[in-house]
Motif scaffolding. Structure first.
Motif, mmCIF file in Angstrom:
data_model
loop_
_atom_site.group_PDB
_atom_site.id
_atom_site.type_symbol
_atom_site.label_atom_id
_atom_site.label_comp_id
_atom_site.label_asym_id
_atom_site.label_seq_id
_atom_site.Cartn_x
_atom_site.Cartn_y
_atom_site.Cartn_z
ATOM 1 N N PRO B 38 -1.285 -2.734 -9.263
ATOM 2 C CA PRO B 38 -0.853 -1.415 -9.747
ATOM 3 C C PRO B 38 -0.892 -0.372 -8.641
ATOM 4 O O PRO B 38 -1.510 -0.573 -7.600
ATOM 5 C CB PRO B 38 -1.871 -1.092 -10.848
ATOM 6 N N SER B 39 -0.224 0.700 -8.913
ATOM 7 C CA SER B 39 -0.208 1.797 -7.958
ATOM 8 C C SER B 39 -1.640 2.268 -7.687
ATOM 9 O O SER B 39 -2.444 2.379 -8.611
ATOM 10 C CB SER B 39 0.624 2.949 -8.536
ATOM 11 N N GLY B 40 -1.964 2.478 -6.421
ATOM 12 C CA GLY B 40 -3.316 2.912 -6.058
ATOM 13 C C GLY B 40 -4.285 1.760 -5.865
ATOM 14 O O GLY B 40 -5.463 1.982 -5.568
ATOM 15 N N THR B 44 -0.689 -0.562 0.141
ATOM 16 C CA THR B 44 -0.292 0.092 1.396
ATOM 17 C C THR B 44 -1.447 0.073 2.401
ATOM 18 O O THR B 44 -1.258 -0.183 3.597
ATOM 19 C CB THR B 44 0.163 1.539 1.109
ATOM 20 N N SER B 45 -2.653 0.305 1.902
ATOM 21 C CA SER B 45 -3.821 0.311 2.795
ATOM 22 C C SER B 45 -4.004 -1.050 3.455
ATOM 23 O O SER B 45 -4.271 -1.140 4.663
ATOM 24 C CB SER B 45 -5.081 0.687 2.003
HETATM 25 N N1 LIG Z 1 -4.218 8.660 3.776
HETATM 26 C C1 LIG Z 1 -5.112 8.514 2.779
HETATM 27 N N2 LIG Z 1 -6.265 9.211 2.796
HETATM 28 C C2 LIG Z 1 -7.179 9.054 1.818
HETATM 29 N N3 LIG Z 1 -7.041 8.213 0.803
HETATM 30 C C3 LIG Z 1 -5.927 7.475 0.723
HETATM 31 C C4 LIG Z 1 -4.903 7.567 1.709
HETATM 32 N N4 LIG Z 1 -3.914 6.708 1.409
HETATM 33 C C5 LIG Z 1 -4.312 6.090 0.275
HETATM 34 N N5 LIG Z 1 -5.512 6.551 -0.152
HETATM 35 C C6 LIG Z 1 -6.255 6.092 -1.313
HETATM 36 O O1 LIG Z 1 -6.458 4.702 -1.168
HETATM 37 C C7 LIG Z 1 -6.306 4.064 -2.425
HETATM 38 C C8 LIG Z 1 -5.266 2.979 -2.265
HETATM 39 O O2 LIG Z 1 -4.002 3.598 -2.010
HETATM 40 P P1 LIG Z 1 -2.738 2.766 -1.530
HETATM 41 O O3 LIG Z 1 -3.199 1.830 -0.480
HETATM 42 O O4 LIG Z 1 -1.663 3.719 -1.180
HETATM 43 O O5 LIG Z 1 -2.376 1.980 -2.842
HETATM 44 P P2 LIG Z 1 -0.977 1.347 -3.272
HETATM 45 O O6 LIG Z 1 -0.136 1.215 -2.061
HETATM 46 O O7 LIG Z 1 -1.342 0.040 -3.883
HETATM 47 O O8 LIG Z 1 -0.388 2.283 -4.273
HETATM 48 C C9 LIG Z 1 -5.923 5.125 -3.436
HETATM 49 O O9 LIG Z 1 -7.093 5.479 -4.146
HETATM 50 C C10 LIG Z 1 -5.456 6.263 -2.589
HETATM 51 O O10 LIG Z 1 -5.798 7.484 -3.211
#
Ligand SMILES: Nc1ncnc2c1ncn2[C@@H]1O[C@H](COP(=O)(O)OP(=O)(O)O)[C@@H](O)[C@H]1O
Ligand SMILES: [Mg+2]
Lengths: 310, 220
Positions: B38-40, B44-45
């Motif tokens: 799911p989203s979040g 991406t991380s």
């Molecule tokens: N640049 C950032 N700084 C702080 N927190 C982040 C950043 N990018 C993502 N997050 C947090 O890391 C978690 C995972 O996000 P992300 O990797 O974007 O998930 P997805 O790609 O699965 O939607 C989320 O809780 C998001 O709020």
């Protein structure tokens, strides 16, 4: 630096592809980059004014030193009709020969009244008015070795024999003047450094701002595997051009100012005004230094920023 | 041969909470994986760790046989050149044309102008954008920008291709066409990881799936 590294380094700083680089074209057309040559030009001009003012003071000080070195003046006040009751000329000759025979004196010469009048002209008017004025007579005395002790001893011997005669030690006010001159010279040099530093700080700030503005593109290039020199090369041509043009502008305006002063001030411009001989090398060194320093600042700024992340 | 290997990896942004926990997996060379969740969840991380834009806060990551947590800049730069990335938000350089965007990875490598032009022409045809090379990227549709992004990611023929939700903003027909491009890269020997929500696509082109949930990784 070993030759093996100098050649790539030179090639790096001389590379020219402005339009093919992803950020180069955007950076070089930005407003901050467009005004950068003018800002640098003004700062180089100010720096050159300061350095030439400083050099003029230095030249003047050198001339004072030459004129006044080791010289004191013996003044015979006009009211003294004859020294020790002697007739005027005779007493005078005896004063001269007394001075000449003194161990500490290498030369004693009366300043001719014509020259004296010339020296006093600015204050008293032309010779016609001075006629009949009671002028002091002055004897220039060169000493073998000038220090406070030698002068004090000469003064003692002099007043014992010629009580009304004054001994004027130039060194006191000469030293004051020299001190003032040195302070002014120091201020000039500090102002020059401040002007150059300001130009370099502006270059650094401009690069910092551009890097922040293009942060996402820089990040993209890094993810693609760009190394530090590739990213530096994005900003190099514009900064190199701006600092080259700016340095030239500053130099040309300075040279024009100098030429103008020479023409307008022809005849009564004080000698020693402006750079002399080797000092011209300094005049050309300042813009060259700024040009090279701007490139160094560019590289240091960018690499400093890039190294914040691995 | 293992191309990427995560051991006990945890990650946080700055001083924030940990967003990935105890991640351990390995990508065999030439494999194709989906990354869902799911989203979040942290997709991406996790990809950011893989394309070396981010360092883990604990654990070790090994890519192409090198420990990337060593932070040796030269090593990281050369490894990054072996990875192609399709970003979730495209990341087009707005003042450059589509072709110039696609050419970026080759410029970084110092390739000559004629070769760059040749490669760009070829790859733009491959993604079906041969008539849009000079287009301003802002004038392209979402699907076209996505294809430019894919062209840019693959033009340097990377060993590892990472795509972050490349089908998120396109209709099913185009999504299938894009997946077909990744399949082709995979067939050429590229190791591929595609983050996606699209169940239908996963069924259409079946590959192993990494499931992320709130920063925890499950393999299915
Ligand atoms: N640049 C950032 N700084 C702080 N927190 C982040 C950043 N990018 C993502 N997050 C947090 O890391 C978690 C995972 O996000 P992300 O990797 O974007 O998930 P997805 O790609 O699965 O939607 C989320 O809780 C998001 O709020
Ligand atoms: Mg995401």
């Amino acid at each position: 630096m070993p030759k093996g590294r100098l050649v790539p380094l030179l090639r790096f700083f001389l590379r020219t592809e402005v339009d093919t680089t992803p950020l180069g074209s955007a950076f070089s057309s930005e407003r901050a980059t467009v005004i950068l040559p003018w800002v640098i030009g003004v700062m180089v001009y100010l720096a050159l004014l300061m350095v030439s003012a400083s050099m003029s003071i230095d030249n003047t000080i050198a001339r004072w030193r030459a004129d006044l070195a080791d010289r004191i003046t013996v003044v015979v006040p006009p009211a003294v009709e004859g020294l020790g009751g002697m007739p005027l000329t005779e007493s005078h000759n005896s004063l001269l020969s007394f001075l000449r025979s003194d161990v500490s004196v290498s030369r004693a010469e009366e300043i001719p009244s014509a020259k004296l009048q010339l020296l006093l002209e600015p204050w008293l008017g032309t010779a016609a008015h001075v006629e009949g004025l009671p002028l002091p007579r002055m004897i220039e005395v060169d000493m073998r070795k000038v220090d406070s002790v030698a002068i004090a001893q000469l003064r003692t011997r002099l007043t014992e024999n010629f009580p009304q005669v004054l001994l004027d030690d130039h060194r006191f006010w000469r030293n004051r003047l020299l001190a003032v001159g040195r302070i002014l010279q120091g201020i000039g040099l500090v102002a020059m450094i401040v002007a150059l530093a300001t130009a370099l700080v502006i270059v650094a700030l401009g690069v910092q701002i551009a890097m922040s503005k293009h942060a996402t593109t820089i990040q993209l290039l890094r993810v693609m595997g760009a190394d530090d020199s590739y990213i530096t090369a994005q900003f190099l041509p514009a900064v190199r051009r701006a600092s080259a043009i700016g340095s030239l502008i500053g130099l040309l305006v300075f040279l024009s100012t100098y030429a103008l002063l020479r023409i307008v001030g022809d005849g009564f411009a004080p000698q020693g005004m402006g750079p002399q001989d080797w000092q011209w090398a300094m005049v050309f060194f300042v813009p060259l230094f700024l040009f090279l320093a701007a490139l160094a600042v560019l590289v240091i700024t960018i690499w400093g920023r890039l190294r914040e992340a691995p | 041969m293992v191309l990427v290997r995560f051991d006990n990896v945890g990650m946080r942004y700055g001083l924030g909470p940990e967003v990935l926990h105890d991640i351990a997996f390995s990508l065999p060379s030439g494999s194709f994986h989906y990354l869902t969740g799911p989203s979040g969840a942290g997709k991406t991380s996790l990809l950011r760790l893989m394309f070396l834009a981010q360092q883990p806060s604990r654990g070790t990551i090994n890519a192409f046989g090198k420990d990337v947590t060593s932070k040796d800049r030269k090593v990281l730069q050369s490894l990054r050149r072996r990875i192609g990335v399709v970003f979730q938000e495209f990341r087009m350089v707005s003042h450059l044309s589509a072709a110039e965007n696609v050419a970026l990875p080759l410029r970084i490598r110092g390739m000559s102008e004629p070769s760059i032009r040749e490669h760009v022409r070829e790859i733009m045809a491959w993604v079906g954008l041969e008539h849009h090379t000079e287009a301003d990227t802002a004038t392209l549709s979402g699907g076209q920008q996505q294809r430019v992004a894919i062209a840019r990611a693959v033009i340097s023929n990377p060993d590892l291709l990472l795509a972050d939700e490349p089908t998120g903003n396109v209709d099913d027909a185009l999504a299938e066409r894009l997946l077909y491009l990744f399949e082709q890269m995979h067939k050429n020997g590229t190791t591929v990881v595609v983050a996606t929500h699209n169940r239908r696509l996963i069924e259409r082109y079946p590959h192993p799936v990494f499931q992320l949930d709130d920063g925890w990784l499950k393999k299915s």
